[in-house]
Design a protein around this motif. Structure first.
Motif, PDB file in Angstrom:
ATOM      1  N   PRO A  20       4.236  48.655   6.005  1.00 28.36           N
ATOM      2  CA  PRO A  20       4.324  47.919   6.369  1.00 28.36           C
ATOM      3  C   PRO A  20       5.011  47.555   6.367  1.00 28.36           C
ATOM      4  O   PRO A  20       5.754  45.709   6.238  1.00 28.36           O
ATOM      5  CB  PRO A  20       3.143  47.576   4.064  1.00 28.36           C
ATOM      6  N   ASP A  21       6.519  48.349   5.640  1.00 26.98           N
ATOM      7  CA  ASP A  21       7.658  47.936   6.347  1.00 26.98           C
ATOM      8  C   ASP A  21       8.510  49.194   7.485  1.00 26.98           C
ATOM      9  O   ASP A  21       7.678  48.554   7.931  1.00 26.98           O
ATOM     10  CB  ASP A  21       8.986  47.681   5.298  1.00 26.98           C
ATOM     11  N   CYS A  80       4.715  37.874   9.220  1.00 24.38           N
ATOM     12  CA  CYS A  80       4.421  39.669   9.349  1.00 24.38           C
ATOM     13  C   CYS A  80       2.961  39.716   8.462  1.00 24.38           C
ATOM     14  O   CYS A  80       2.824  41.083  10.183  1.00 24.38           O
ATOM     15  CB  CYS A  80       5.505  40.329   8.313  1.00 24.38           C
ATOM     16  N   TYR A  81       1.884  39.175   8.997  1.00 24.15           N
ATOM     17  CA  TYR A  81       0.689  39.256   8.500  1.00 24.15           C
ATOM     18  C   TYR A  81      -0.051  39.004   9.370  1.00 24.15           C
ATOM     19  O   TYR A  81      -0.130  39.349  10.446  1.00 24.15           O
ATOM     20  CB  TYR A  81      -0.021  38.889   7.239  1.00 24.15           C
ATOM     21  N   TYR A 104      -1.280  50.707  11.125  1.00 23.11           N
ATOM     22  CA  TYR A 104      -0.183  49.353  10.633  1.00 23.11           C
ATOM     23  C   TYR A 104      -0.321  49.784   9.123  1.00 23.11           C
ATOM     24  O   TYR A 104       0.422  48.856   8.561  1.00 23.11           O
ATOM     25  CB  TYR A 104      -0.812  48.502  11.435  1.00 23.11           C
ATOM     26  N   LYS A 105      -1.234  49.617   8.808  1.00 20.25           N
ATOM     27  CA  LYS A 105      -1.811  49.626   6.949  1.00 20.25           C
ATOM     28  C   LYS A 105      -0.874  50.204   6.122  1.00 20.25           C
ATOM     29  O   LYS A 105      -0.358  49.734   5.244  1.00 20.25           O
ATOM     30  CB  LYS A 105      -3.137  49.625   6.725  1.00 20.25           C
TER      31      LYS A 105
END
Length: 469
Positions: free
Chosen positions: A45-46, A9-10, A41-42
């Motif tokens: 995260p989900d 994901c990262y 985006y930060k």
């Protein structure tokens, strides 16, 4: 296994971030754009897009505005999840604070246009029409022909003067704790209701409900007439903030109210240009509400009063651009970039002091509030100014229509906007040559009509705009 998924994901997020870039001769604007994308985006995260660094995702207005600004385009799956997360009754009603629930309607239709998702629209139409009917029964004032309730996003009492505010009420900052707030009629809120009626009529057309199309247009027309009657001062060429429960007009300048009245066409272009000329702008941008209420001061400015809220400033910049005030648009764009990148530790904060440009949460009921870091709608507001106004991106179900502002492209020394997601496409918009107008557009190597929509397709959409005289 879980660690591998997290790493994957990262890496995917890093890939998107590295792909989505703005390249101009103005490094401050480029850096602010990069920071804005990173912030969005930060904060997602989900599946859920959070409102900010210390906030969750429970606000309908945040979900709606972030969607409308940029999220519906850049991260549509997370955006759809976030929009549905603030609905109730099995997604058939819009939830949270009642007075700006209806922002969701505007965001939902914008999502449909950007993603051409008819199944989404069918569900959204049900939630939107049900909620509008509920609010018409609950908060409609038949005497004025306006909707009651606080102004958009101003859930704190620092956004209101007496008699809405009263120092006899202790122990709370929420505007709903103050009984007079239920009787007020506000400019921004009624502008949003007007646009929601317009959008409901468009939803009805898209879904083949022609009777409802006419029904909602009629309601919009009547509401527009009353907004103009009670909030627009033709002689002074100004729009006023609110009407209190005693019928007094509070003649303050409301940033969002002015912006929405212009963007939604409640005032015509000539009127809008006069309004823009008469608006007060601070050193670092337009304050949320101006001037200061009597209980605040320069030393203790009101949180929802004279502070700068960047997302509201972005709508104001959008309105300035709409009427051709490019100098005021540029002032807001540049100031927001400067405040985020240079003055405040490389961060889009929730709000700023209008005189210093420094992050500051302002004052409310004797308490000095924090300005929350990594505020999503501050970041997406900046993206809105670049994508909507500078690059001129306008989405319909027929495709992307580009109407860039050539003067702003030249002012920035615009080279390229890369990696912007559009359904299954990745947009890469490049400008070549010099000049004061667009002479030719080429899409994936083929000459394309300047006024023809660009349809999404799987893979890269490389758009080259050739300038000339």
């Amino acid at each position: 296994m879980k660690r591998k998924i997290i790493i994957l994901c990262y890496l995917l997020v890093s890939l998107y971030l590295s792909a989505q870039q703005l390249s101009t001769d103005n490094k401050l604007i480029d850096e602010a754009f990069k920071l804005a994308v990173e912030t969005l985006y930060k904060n997602s995260p989900d599946s859920l897009i959070k409102a900010g660094g210390k906030y969750g995702g429970e606000w309908t207005r945040d979900a709606s505005i972030n969607s409308w600004n940029a999220a519906a385009l850049l991260i549509p799956e997370k955006d759809a999840y976030s929009l549905w997360s603030v609905t109730t009754h099995n997604h058939t009603m819009i939830g949270h604070q009642y007075w700006d629930q209806i922002l969701w309607v505007i965001a939902a239709y914008d999502y449909y246009e950007k993603n051409n998702d008819l199944a989404f629209l069918r569900k959204a139409y049900i939630a939107s029409s049900n909620t509008m009917l509920k609010l018409e029964k609950m908060v409609w004032d038949p005497f004025y022909g306006l909707f009651t309730g606080p102004s958009v996003f101003n859930d704190g009492i620092s956004g209101y003067e007496e008699p809405i505010y009263s120092d006899t009420i202790k122990g709370g900052d929420n505007v709903l704790l103050y009984p007079e707030s239920n009787r007020i009629k506000c400019l921004s809120t009624n502008c949003v209701y007007y646009e929601a009626y317009i959008v409901l009529s468009k939803m009805a057309v898209a879904l083949g409900d022609n009777l409802k199309h006419i029904f909602y247009l009629d309601k919009a027309t009547k509401l527009k007439q009353n907004i103009r009657k009670y909030f627009y001062d033709k002689k002074q060429e100004r729009l006023y903030y609110l009407i209190d429960g005693y019928g007094k007009i509070h003649q303050f300048q409301e940033c969002l109210g002015n912006a929405f009245a212009i963007l939604f066409g409640i005032v015509n272009l000539k009127e809008a240009r006069s309004i823009v000329r008469n608006v007060y702008i601070g050193k670092y941008g337009i304050p949320s509400i101006y001037p200061s209420f009597k209980r605040f001061s320069d030393q203790k400015p009101g949180r929802h009063n004279v502070m700068l809220w960047p997302f509201a400033g972005a709508f104001w910049a959008d309105a300035c651009h709409h009427v051709g005030s490019k100098d005021l648009f540029w002032k807001e764009l540049y100031a927001q970039a400067e405040m985020a990148v240079k003055l405040n530790d490389h961060c889009f904060y929730e709000l700023y002091d209008m005189n210093t440009g420094k992050q500051d949460g302002g004052w409310q009921n004797g308490v000095h509030y924090l300005s929350v870091n990594d505020q999503t709608w501050s970041a997406t507001g900046f993206l809105r100014m670049i994508m909507n106004d500078v690059v001129g991106m306008n989405f319909t179900v027929n495709g992307l229509c580009l109407n860039p502002d050539v003067a702003l492209l030249n002012k920035l020394g615009f080279h390229r906007l890369m990696g912007i997601r559009y359904q299954k496409s990745r947009l890469d918009i490049e400008v070549k040559n010099c000049g004061n107008k667009i002479k030719r557009m080429v899409v994936n190597g083929v000459v394309h009509g300047l006024h023809n929509p660009i349809k999404p397709r799987e893979g890269k959409l490389h758009i080259v705009l050739y300038l000339g005289h």
